[in-house]
Design a protein around this motif. Structure first.
Motif, PDB file in Angstrom:
ATOM      1  N   GLU A   1       0.815  -1.221   0.000  1.00 34.13           N
ATOM      2  CA  GLU A   1       0.000   0.000   0.000  1.00 34.13           C
ATOM      3  C   GLU A   1       0.846   1.268   0.000  1.00 34.13           C
ATOM      4  O   GLU A   1       0.323   2.380   0.025  1.00 34.13           O
ATOM      5  CB  GLU A   1      -0.922   0.024   1.231  1.00 34.13           C
ATOM      6  N   GLY A   2       2.158   1.107  -0.029  1.00 27.81           N
ATOM      7  CA  GLY A   2       3.058   2.248   0.046  1.00 27.81           C
ATOM      8  C   GLY A   2       3.794   2.265   1.374  1.00 27.81           C
ATOM      9  O   GLY A   2       3.680   1.328   2.184  1.00 27.81           O
ATOM     10  N   ILE A   3       4.535   3.320   1.638  1.00 25.00           N
ATOM     11  CA  ILE A   3       5.281   3.419   2.892  1.00 25.00           C
ATOM     12  C   ILE A   3       4.313   3.639   4.047  1.00 25.00           C
ATOM     13  O   ILE A   3       3.488   4.559   4.016  1.00 25.00           O
ATOM     14  CB  ILE A   3       6.319   4.546   2.830  1.00 25.00           C
ATOM     15  N   ARG A   4       4.404   2.770   5.070  1.00 23.78           N
ATOM     16  CA  ARG A   4       3.561   2.889   6.255  1.00 23.78           C
ATOM     17  C   ARG A   4       4.415   3.083   7.503  1.00 23.78           C
ATOM     18  O   ARG A   4       5.531   2.579   7.594  1.00 23.78           O
ATOM     19  CB  ARG A   4       2.709   1.627   6.429  1.00 23.78           C
ATOM     20  N   LYS A   5       3.849   3.815   8.439  1.00 16.43           N
ATOM     21  CA  LYS A   5       4.517   4.071   9.711  1.00 16.43           C
ATOM     22  C   LYS A   5       4.034   3.051  10.738  1.00 16.43           C
ATOM     23  O   LYS A   5       2.833   2.918  10.964  1.00 16.43           O
ATOM     24  CB  LYS A   5       4.209   5.487  10.188  1.00 16.43           C
ATOM     25  N   PHE A   6       4.979   2.344  11.355  1.00 14.78           N
ATOM     26  CA  PHE A   6       4.649   1.347  12.361  1.00 14.78           C
ATOM     27  C   PHE A   6       5.221   1.794  13.709  1.00 14.78           C
ATOM     28  O   PHE A   6       6.442   1.927  13.860  1.00 14.78           O
ATOM     29  CB  PHE A   6       5.209  -0.024  11.970  1.00 14.78           C
ATOM     30  N   GLU A   7       4.332   2.010  14.671  1.00 15.92           N
ATOM     31  CA  GLU A   7       4.740   2.484  15.994  1.00 15.92           C
ATOM     32  C   GLU A   7       5.096   1.290  16.868  1.00 15.92           C
ATOM     33  O   GLU A   7       4.313   0.807  17.664  1.00 15.92           O
ATOM     34  CB  GLU A   7       3.643   3.338  16.608  1.00 15.92           C
ATOM     35  N   ILE A   8       6.338   0.831  16.693  1.00 10.45           N
ATOM     36  CA  ILE A   8       6.805  -0.345  17.410  1.00 10.45           C
ATOM     37  C   ILE A   8       7.371   0.053  18.775  1.00 10.45           C
ATOM     38  O   ILE A   8       7.498   1.243  19.103  1.00 10.45           O
ATOM     39  CB  ILE A   8       7.871  -1.090  16.565  1.00 10.45           C
ATOM     40  N   GLY A   9       7.715  -0.933  19.573  1.00 11.00           N
ATOM     41  CA  GLY A   9       8.260  -0.638  20.895  1.00 11.00           C
ATOM     42  C   GLY A   9       9.154  -1.768  21.372  1.00 11.00           C
ATOM     43  O   GLY A   9       9.274  -2.808  20.719  1.00 11.00           O
ATOM     44  N   GLY A  10       9.766  -1.558  22.521  1.00 10.24           N
ATOM     45  CA  GLY A  10      10.644  -2.570  23.088  1.00 10.24           C
ATOM     46  C   GLY A  10      10.962  -2.240  24.527  1.00 10.24           C
ATOM     47  O   GLY A  10      10.621  -1.169  25.020  1.00 10.24           O
ATOM     48  N   PRO A  11      11.652  -3.149  25.212  1.00 11.21           N
ATOM     49  CA  PRO A  11      11.906  -2.971  26.642  1.00 11.21           C
ATOM     50  C   PRO A  11      12.981  -1.945  26.964  1.00 11.21           C
ATOM     51  O   PRO A  11      13.060  -1.454  28.089  1.00 11.21           O
ATOM     52  CB  PRO A  11      12.335  -4.362  27.109  1.00 11.21           C
ATOM     53  N   TYR A  12      13.851  -1.614  25.985  1.00  9.44           N
ATOM     54  CA  TYR A  12      14.873  -0.616  26.250  1.00  9.44           C
ATOM     55  C   TYR A  12      15.335   0.009  24.941  1.00  9.44           C
ATOM     56  O   TYR A  12      15.114  -0.521  23.852  1.00  9.44           O
ATOM     57  CB  TYR A  12      16.072  -1.181  27.015  1.00  9.44           C
ATOM     58  N   ASP A  13      15.942   1.168  25.090  1.00 12.39           N
ATOM     59  CA  ASP A  13      16.448   1.903  23.932  1.00 12.39           C
ATOM     60  C   ASP A  13      17.752   2.578  24.330  1.00 12.39           C
ATOM     61  O   ASP A  13      18.179   2.518  25.487  1.00 12.39           O
ATOM     62  CB  ASP A  13      15.427   2.940  23.433  1.00 12.39           C
ATOM     63  N   SER A  14      18.403   3.232  23.364  1.00  9.60           N
ATOM     64  CA  SER A  14      19.694   3.876  23.637  1.00  9.60           C
ATOM     65  C   SER A  14      19.863   5.075  22.713  1.00  9.60           C
ATOM     66  O   SER A  14      19.238   5.159  21.653  1.00  9.60           O
ATOM     67  CB  SER A  14      20.849   2.887  23.429  1.00  9.60           C
ATOM     68  N   ASP A  15      20.744   5.996  23.130  1.00 11.77           N
ATOM     69  CA  ASP A  15      21.084   7.126  22.264  1.00 11.77           C
ATOM     70  C   ASP A  15      22.349   6.845  21.460  1.00 11.77           C
ATOM     71  O   ASP A  15      22.901   7.743  20.828  1.00 11.77           O
ATOM     72  CB  ASP A  15      21.254   8.417  23.081  1.00 11.77           C
ATOM     73  N   ASP A  16      22.802   5.594  21.448  1.00 12.43           N
ATOM     74  CA  ASP A  16      23.980   5.179  20.687  1.00 12.43           C
ATOM     75  C   ASP A  16      23.571   4.019  19.777  1.00 12.43           C
ATOM     76  O   ASP A  16      23.219   2.939  20.243  1.00 12.43           O
ATOM     77  CB  ASP A  16      25.092   4.740  21.651  1.00 12.43           C
ATOM     78  N   GLY A  17      23.617   4.261  18.462  1.00 10.46           N
ATOM     79  CA  GLY A  17      23.188   3.244  17.517  1.00 10.46           C
ATOM     80  C   GLY A  17      23.999   1.968  17.594  1.00 10.46           C
ATOM     81  O   GLY A  17      23.475   0.864  17.361  1.00 10.46           O
ATOM     82  N   ASP A  18      25.286   2.062  17.914  1.00  7.89           N
ATOM     83  CA  ASP A  18      26.117   0.860  18.011  1.00  7.89           C
ATOM     84  C   ASP A  18      25.728  -0.005  19.207  1.00  7.89           C
ATOM     85  O   ASP A  18      25.919  -1.226  19.191  1.00  7.89           O
ATOM     86  CB  ASP A  18      27.596   1.239  18.092  1.00  7.89           C
ATOM     87  N   VAL A  19      25.195   0.616  20.251  1.00 13.18           N
ATOM     88  CA  VAL A  19      24.697  -0.159  21.400  1.00 13.18           C
ATOM     89  C   VAL A  19      23.507  -1.011  20.961  1.00 13.18           C
ATOM     90  O   VAL A  19      23.379  -2.175  21.350  1.00 13.18           O
ATOM     91  CB  VAL A  19      24.300   0.786  22.552  1.00 13.18           C
ATOM     92  N   LEU A  20      22.637  -0.450  20.125  1.00 11.36           N
ATOM     93  CA  LEU A  20      21.492  -1.217  19.624  1.00 11.36           C
ATOM     94  C   LEU A  20      21.961  -2.433  18.839  1.00 11.36           C
ATOM     95  O   LEU A  20      21.411  -3.529  18.990  1.00 11.36           O
ATOM     96  CB  LEU A  20      20.615  -0.329  18.737  1.00 11.36           C
ATOM     97  N   THR A  21      22.976  -2.243  18.002  1.00 15.74           N
ATOM     98  CA  THR A  21      23.506  -3.362  17.222  1.00 15.74           C
ATOM     99  C   THR A  21      24.058  -4.446  18.138  1.00 15.74           C
ATOM    100  O   THR A  21      23.836  -5.639  17.921  1.00 15.74           O
ATOM    101  CB  THR A  21      24.602  -2.876  16.258  1.00 15.74           C
ATOM    102  N   GLN A  22      24.780  -4.034  19.182  1.00 17.61           N
ATOM    103  CA  GLN A  22      25.343  -5.011  20.114  1.00 17.61           C
ATOM    104  C   GLN A  22      24.240  -5.778  20.835  1.00 17.61           C
ATOM    105  O   GLN A  22      24.324  -6.992  21.003  1.00 17.61           O
ATOM    106  CB  GLN A  22      26.251  -4.307  21.128  1.00 17.61           C
ATOM    107  N   TRP A  23      23.187  -5.077  21.243  1.00 16.07           N
ATOM    108  CA  TRP A  23      22.059  -5.766  21.889  1.00 16.07           C
ATOM    109  C   TRP A  23      21.433  -6.778  20.933  1.00 16.07           C
ATOM    110  O   TRP A  23      21.067  -7.882  21.336  1.00 16.07           O
ATOM    111  CB  TRP A  23      21.013  -4.749  22.335  1.00 16.07           C
ATOM    112  N   ALA A  24      21.286  -6.378  19.670  1.00 19.07           N
ATOM    113  CA  ALA A  24      20.706  -7.289  18.685  1.00 19.07           C
ATOM    114  C   ALA A  24      21.583  -8.529  18.517  1.00 19.07           C
ATOM    115  O   ALA A  24      21.085  -9.659  18.445  1.00 19.07           O
ATOM    116  CB  ALA A  24      20.523  -6.583  17.349  1.00 19.07           C
TER     117      ALA A  24
END
Length: 314
Positions: A210-233
């Motif tokens: 249907e085109g680009i859609r916005k998905f309001e996802i969530g999770g138990p924690y987040d970070s202001d450092d993108g590399d931390v997210l990669t390490q968690w993954a």
């Protein structure tokens, strides 16, 4: 002391709010910065700042002088740039910013090479995943992933970057592989988000029939450092949405697995952002040209790496 040096320190104190910050910016000690402000106040015969224990705020005289002082600094910088352009000998300093991920992988490692080519140009690099106010912080060039949101700035596109949604095999084995974007929300998947004051990544834009859609996802924690997210993954803690070049090696190794291949994230542009007047400065043009070629070359090399014969979780 040079009167112009005093004016430069004054301008940066107004913009940054403290003597220590302005001193670091101008590469002088807080004591030297303080002396320059005092000398300027003696010369003008007025007090330029109201002083508190935490911050300096300009007085009415200070605000008036700041408006003229900025024009003086800009005029001198433009005159120096014009001479450098004519003499083919660019010199001076450049303030550069970039997000942590592309800054570490692409920008920082190229600064020494740039300096080898142009030894009279000093480079001051700041890496941060936070939003940087380019105008108020005196930034000459910001390399970033995203769109231009400030009409007072200009943008030069460098490369359109594919993004992927991925997770570790351990996470997918434990939680299951979402077959559709809606499953991210319906099955309450742990999506890892980059968040900080002013951050807009509280959702993912995915390409659907249907085109680009916005998905309001969530999770138990987040970070202001993108590399931390990669390490968690990588540790099996959740799902990430990343530029392909940042995670290509993990996908090749099988430590991360791409999911939702039929509905991938919208791509994002790697670009150089700069104030309108700065592109007249040959230093800025040289830096953007140098980093544009470097980023295109390095990202192309990363994406050309062959993938291993890996298990498909889709």
């Amino acid at each position: 002391m040079s009167y112009l040096d005093n004016v430069r320190v004054f301008v940066r104190v107004v913009e940054l709010g403290t003597l220590s910050s302005a001193g670091r910016d101008q590469r002088v000690t807080p004591a030297v910065a303080s002396n320059r402000i005092k000398e300027l106040e003696r010369h003008l015969g007025v007090r330029l700042f109201n002083r508190t224990t935490r911050k300096l705020s300009p007085t009415e005289h200070g605000r008036v002088f700041y408006q003229g002082a900025v024009k003086i600094i800009e005029a001198v910088n433009e005159a120096e740039s014009a001479i450098a352009d004519l003499s083919h000998n660019p010199k001076g300093s450049l303030r550069i910013t970039a997000p942590l991920g592309i800054g570490r992988r692409l920008i920082a490692s190229g600064i020494p090479e740039f300096h080898d080519k142009y030894p009279d140009i000093e480079v001051r690099l700041r890496l941060s995943d936070h939003n940087v106010d380019i105008l108020s912080e005196g930034v000459d060039v910001a390399f970033k992933l995203g769109v231009l949101e400030d009409s007072n700035l200009r943008m030069r596109g460098i490369l359109n970057c594919q993004r992927v949604v991925c997770a570790a095999p351990a996470y997918l084995e434990k939680r299951g592989t979402p077959a559709t974007p809606d499953a991210l929300i319906d099955d309450n998947h742990d999506c890892l988000l980059l968040r900080y004051p002013g951050s807009k990544e509280y959702y993912w834009n995915l390409q659907t029939p249907e085109g680009i859609r916005k998905f309001e996802i969530g999770g138990p924690y987040d970070s202001d450092d993108g590399d931390v997210l990669t390490q968690w993954a990588l540790e099996g803690r959740g799902i990430i949405n990343k530029p392909l070049f940042e995670v290509k090696s993990y996908l090749n190794e099988g430590t991360l697995v791409e999911i939702l291949k039929d509905t991938p994230p919208a791509s994002v542009q790697l670009a150089a952002i700069y104030p309108h007047k700065r592109f007249q400065d040959p230093k800025v043009r040289l830096m953007i040209d140098f980093m544009a070629e470097r980023c295109q070359r390095l990202i192309g090399k990363i994406l050309a790496e062959p993938a291993s014969n890996l298990r498909d979780f889709n």
